[in-house]
Motif scaffolding. Structure first.
Motif, PDB file in Angstrom:
ATOM      1  N   ARG A 125     -27.632 -23.638  -3.574  1.00  0.00           N
ATOM      2  CA  ARG A 125     -28.481 -23.576  -2.372  1.00  0.00           C
ATOM      3  C   ARG A 125     -27.851 -22.677  -1.316  1.00  0.00           C
ATOM      4  O   ARG A 125     -28.538 -21.891  -0.671  1.00  0.00           O
ATOM      5  N   ALA A 126     -26.550 -22.793  -1.136  1.00  0.00           N
ATOM      6  CA  ALA A 126     -25.852 -21.947  -0.160  1.00  0.00           C
ATOM      7  C   ALA A 126     -25.950 -20.475  -0.563  1.00  0.00           C
ATOM      8  O   ALA A 126     -26.179 -19.606   0.289  1.00  0.00           O
ATOM      9  N   GLN A 127     -25.798 -20.183  -1.851  1.00  0.00           N
ATOM     10  CA  GLN A 127     -25.917 -18.802  -2.327  1.00  0.00           C
ATOM     11  C   GLN A 127     -27.318 -18.245  -2.069  1.00  0.00           C
ATOM     12  O   GLN A 127     -27.464 -17.102  -1.638  1.00  0.00           O
ATOM     13  N   VAL A 128     -28.346 -19.043  -2.333  1.00  0.00           N
ATOM     14  CA  VAL A 128     -29.729 -18.602  -2.112  1.00  0.00           C
ATOM     15  C   VAL A 128     -29.971 -18.349  -0.630  1.00  0.00           C
ATOM     16  O   VAL A 128     -30.511 -17.307  -0.248  1.00  0.00           O
ATOM     17  N   ARG A 129     -29.565 -19.302   0.207  1.00  0.00           N
ATOM     18  CA  ARG A 129     -29.767 -19.125   1.653  1.00  0.00           C
ATOM     19  C   ARG A 129     -29.071 -17.857   2.147  1.00  0.00           C
ATOM     20  O   ARG A 129     -29.646 -17.083   2.916  1.00  0.00           O
ATOM     21  N   GLU A 130     -27.843 -17.639   1.712  1.00  0.00           N
ATOM     22  CA  GLU A 130     -27.099 -16.454   2.148  1.00  0.00           C
ATOM     23  C   GLU A 130     -27.790 -15.176   1.664  1.00  0.00           C
ATOM     24  O   GLU A 130     -27.959 -14.227   2.423  1.00  0.00           O
ATOM     25  N   ALA A 131     -28.193 -15.157   0.408  1.00  0.00           N
ATOM     26  CA  ALA A 131     -28.829 -13.969  -0.164  1.00  0.00           C
ATOM     27  C   ALA A 131     -30.131 -13.626   0.544  1.00  0.00           C
ATOM     28  O   ALA A 131     -30.484 -12.449   0.712  1.00  0.00           O
ATOM     29  N   LEU A 140     -35.514  -9.701  -9.593  1.00  0.00           N
ATOM     30  CA  LEU A 140     -35.317  -8.304  -9.211  1.00  0.00           C
ATOM     31  C   LEU A 140     -33.846  -7.927  -9.372  1.00  0.00           C
ATOM     32  O   LEU A 140     -33.002  -8.793  -9.623  1.00  0.00           O
ATOM     33  N   ASP A 141     -33.536  -6.654  -9.175  1.00  0.00           N
ATOM     34  CA  ASP A 141     -32.153  -6.191  -9.351  1.00  0.00           C
ATOM     35  C   ASP A 141     -31.151  -7.007  -8.536  1.00  0.00           C
ATOM     36  O   ASP A 141     -30.116  -7.430  -9.044  1.00  0.00           O
ATOM     37  N   SER A 142     -31.462  -7.247  -7.268  1.00  0.00           N
ATOM     38  CA  SER A 142     -30.542  -7.995  -6.410  1.00  0.00           C
ATOM     39  C   SER A 142     -30.408  -9.450  -6.876  1.00  0.00           C
ATOM     40  O   SER A 142     -29.355 -10.068  -6.713  1.00  0.00           O
ATOM     41  N   ASP A 143     -31.465  -9.998  -7.458  1.00  0.00           N
ATOM     42  CA  ASP A 143     -31.418 -11.369  -7.981  1.00  0.00           C
ATOM     43  C   ASP A 143     -30.447 -11.461  -9.153  1.00  0.00           C
ATOM     44  O   ASP A 143     -29.720 -12.440  -9.301  1.00  0.00           O
ATOM     45  N   TRP A 144     -30.425 -10.423  -9.981  1.00  0.00           N
ATOM     46  CA  TRP A 144     -29.559 -10.434 -11.157  1.00  0.00           C
ATOM     47  C   TRP A 144     -28.090 -10.461 -10.783  1.00  0.00           C
ATOM     48  O   TRP A 144     -27.262 -10.985 -11.531  1.00  0.00           O
ATOM     49  N   GLU A 145     -27.748  -9.912  -9.611  1.00  0.00           N
ATOM     50  CA  GLU A 145     -26.359  -9.977  -9.155  1.00  0.00           C
ATOM     51  C   GLU A 145     -25.930 -11.428  -8.948  1.00  0.00           C
ATOM     52  O   GLU A 145     -24.771 -11.777  -9.166  1.00  0.00           O
ATOM     53  N   LEU A 146     -26.868 -12.269  -8.532  1.00  0.00           N
ATOM     54  CA  LEU A 146     -26.581 -13.686  -8.299  1.00  0.00           C
ATOM     55  C   LEU A 146     -26.652 -14.512  -9.582  1.00  0.00           C
ATOM     56  O   LEU A 146     -25.882 -15.442  -9.774  1.00  0.00           O
ATOM     57  N   VAL A 147     -27.583 -14.182 -10.449  1.00  0.00           N
ATOM     58  CA  VAL A 147     -27.824 -14.951 -11.668  1.00  0.00           C
ATOM     59  C   VAL A 147     -26.856 -14.571 -12.785  1.00  0.00           C
ATOM     60  O   VAL A 147     -26.484 -15.401 -13.607  1.00  0.00           O
ATOM     61  N   GLY A 148     -26.419 -13.330 -12.781  1.00  0.00           N
ATOM     62  CA  GLY A 148     -25.684 -12.759 -13.898  1.00  0.00           C
ATOM     63  C   GLY A 148     -24.438 -13.485 -14.349  1.00  0.00           C
ATOM     64  O   GLY A 148     -24.107 -13.463 -15.532  1.00  0.00           O
ATOM     65  N   ASN A 149     -23.744 -14.152 -13.453  1.00  0.00           N
ATOM     66  CA  ASN A 149     -22.486 -14.801 -13.840  1.00  0.00           C
ATOM     67  C   ASN A 149     -22.663 -16.273 -14.224  1.00  0.00           C
ATOM     68  O   ASN A 149     -21.694 -16.964 -14.456  1.00  0.00           O
ATOM     69  N   LYS A 150     -23.907 -16.727 -14.308  1.00  0.00           N
ATOM     70  CA  LYS A 150     -24.174 -18.128 -14.654  1.00  0.00           C
ATOM     71  C   LYS A 150     -24.655 -18.206 -16.100  1.00  0.00           C
ATOM     72  O   LYS A 150     -25.146 -17.230 -16.652  1.00  0.00           O
ATOM     73  N   THR A 151     -24.532 -19.378 -16.713  1.00  0.00           N
ATOM     74  CA  THR A 151     -24.943 -19.545 -18.104  1.00  0.00           C
ATOM     75  C   THR A 151     -25.759 -20.824 -18.276  1.00  0.00           C
ATOM     76  O   THR A 151     -25.691 -21.737 -17.445  1.00  0.00           O
ATOM     77  N   GLY A 152     -26.516 -20.890 -19.357  1.00  0.00           N
ATOM     78  CA  GLY A 152     -27.225 -22.093 -19.754  1.00  0.00           C
ATOM     79  C   GLY A 152     -28.157 -22.650 -18.703  1.00  0.00           C
ATOM     80  O   GLY A 152     -28.867 -21.913 -18.013  1.00  0.00           O
ATOM     81  N   ALA A 153     -28.153 -23.968 -18.590  1.00  0.00           N
ATOM     82  CA  ALA A 153     -29.030 -24.660 -17.642  1.00  0.00           C
ATOM     83  C   ALA A 153     -28.787 -24.198 -16.214  1.00  0.00           C
ATOM     84  O   ALA A 153     -29.707 -24.122 -15.403  1.00  0.00           O
ATOM     85  N   THR A 154     -27.538 -23.863 -15.904  1.00  0.00           N
ATOM     86  CA  THR A 154     -27.186 -23.399 -14.564  1.00  0.00           C
ATOM     87  C   THR A 154     -27.867 -22.068 -14.250  1.00  0.00           C
ATOM     88  O   THR A 154     -28.375 -21.858 -13.155  1.00  0.00           O
ATOM     89  N   ARG A 155     -27.905 -21.179 -15.205  1.00  0.00           N
ATOM     90  CA  ARG A 155     -28.542 -19.866 -15.038  1.00  0.00           C
ATOM     91  C   ARG A 155     -30.046 -20.031 -14.810  1.00  0.00           C
ATOM     92  O   ARG A 155     -30.619 -19.429 -13.904  1.00  0.00           O
ATOM     93  N   LEU A 156     -30.668 -20.855 -15.627  1.00  0.00           N
ATOM     94  CA  LEU A 156     -32.109 -21.101 -15.515  1.00  0.00           C
ATOM     95  C   LEU A 156     -32.427 -21.809 -14.200  1.00  0.00           C
ATOM     96  O   LEU A 156     -33.324 -21.393 -13.460  1.00  0.00           O
ATOM     97  N   GLY A 157     -31.694 -22.859 -13.893  1.00  0.00           N
ATOM     98  CA  GLY A 157     -31.938 -23.611 -12.667  1.00  0.00           C
ATOM     99  C   GLY A 157     -31.762 -22.767 -11.424  1.00  0.00           C
ATOM    100  O   GLY A 157     -32.561 -22.836 -10.496  1.00  0.00           O
ATOM    101  N   PHE A 158     -30.722 -21.939 -11.408  1.00  0.00           N
ATOM    102  CA  PHE A 158     -30.487 -21.096 -10.243  1.00  0.00           C
ATOM    103  C   PHE A 158     -31.635 -20.109 -10.047  1.00  0.00           C
ATOM    104  O   PHE A 158     -32.124 -19.928  -8.933  1.00  0.00           O
TER     105      PHE A 158
END
Length: 104
Positions: free
Chosen positions: A88-94, A17-35
């Motif tokens: 994990r900390a980012q997900v819990r906070e979000a 969702l839109d709010s998820d993209w704020e968290l995912v947007g700055n990651k790349t590659g395997a990190t982006r997918l895994g997050f």
């Protein structure tokens, strides 16, 4: 976590969702997918997967398409270390969760 998904269920449960993209947007590659997968897995299960094998193949493929990363890169996502702890900390906070403190 269930292993088989109908297309509508996959879209409803695993779409960023839109709010998820704020968290995912700055990651790349395997990190982006895994997050992205950690985030949606936690939303559904109330916990994080212990290893990549807990995340079904269909959601991995679906998420890979959303974040424009090859699904095969999920095997490169690190399941220990500072990156996943930070994720994990980012997900819990979000999602408004905080870790319990068993000692105090």
């Amino acid at each position: 976590m269930r292993r088989e998904w109908e297309p509508e269920e996959l879209i409803a449960a695993w779409t960023l969702l839109d709010s998820d993209w704020e968290l995912v947007g700055n990651k790349t590659g395997a990190t982006r997918l895994g997050f992205g997968l950690l985030l949606k897995f936690f939303e559904q299960e109330g916990r994080f997967p212990r290893h990549a094998g807990e995340v079904p193949r269909e959601p991995v493929d679906y998420m890979a398409g959303q974040v424009k990363v090859e699904a095969a890169l999920f095997s490169e996502y690190r399941w220990s270390g500072s990156t996943i702890e930070y994720h994990r900390a980012q997900v819990r906070e979000a999602l408004g969760f905080r870790e319990s403190n068993p000692g105090g």
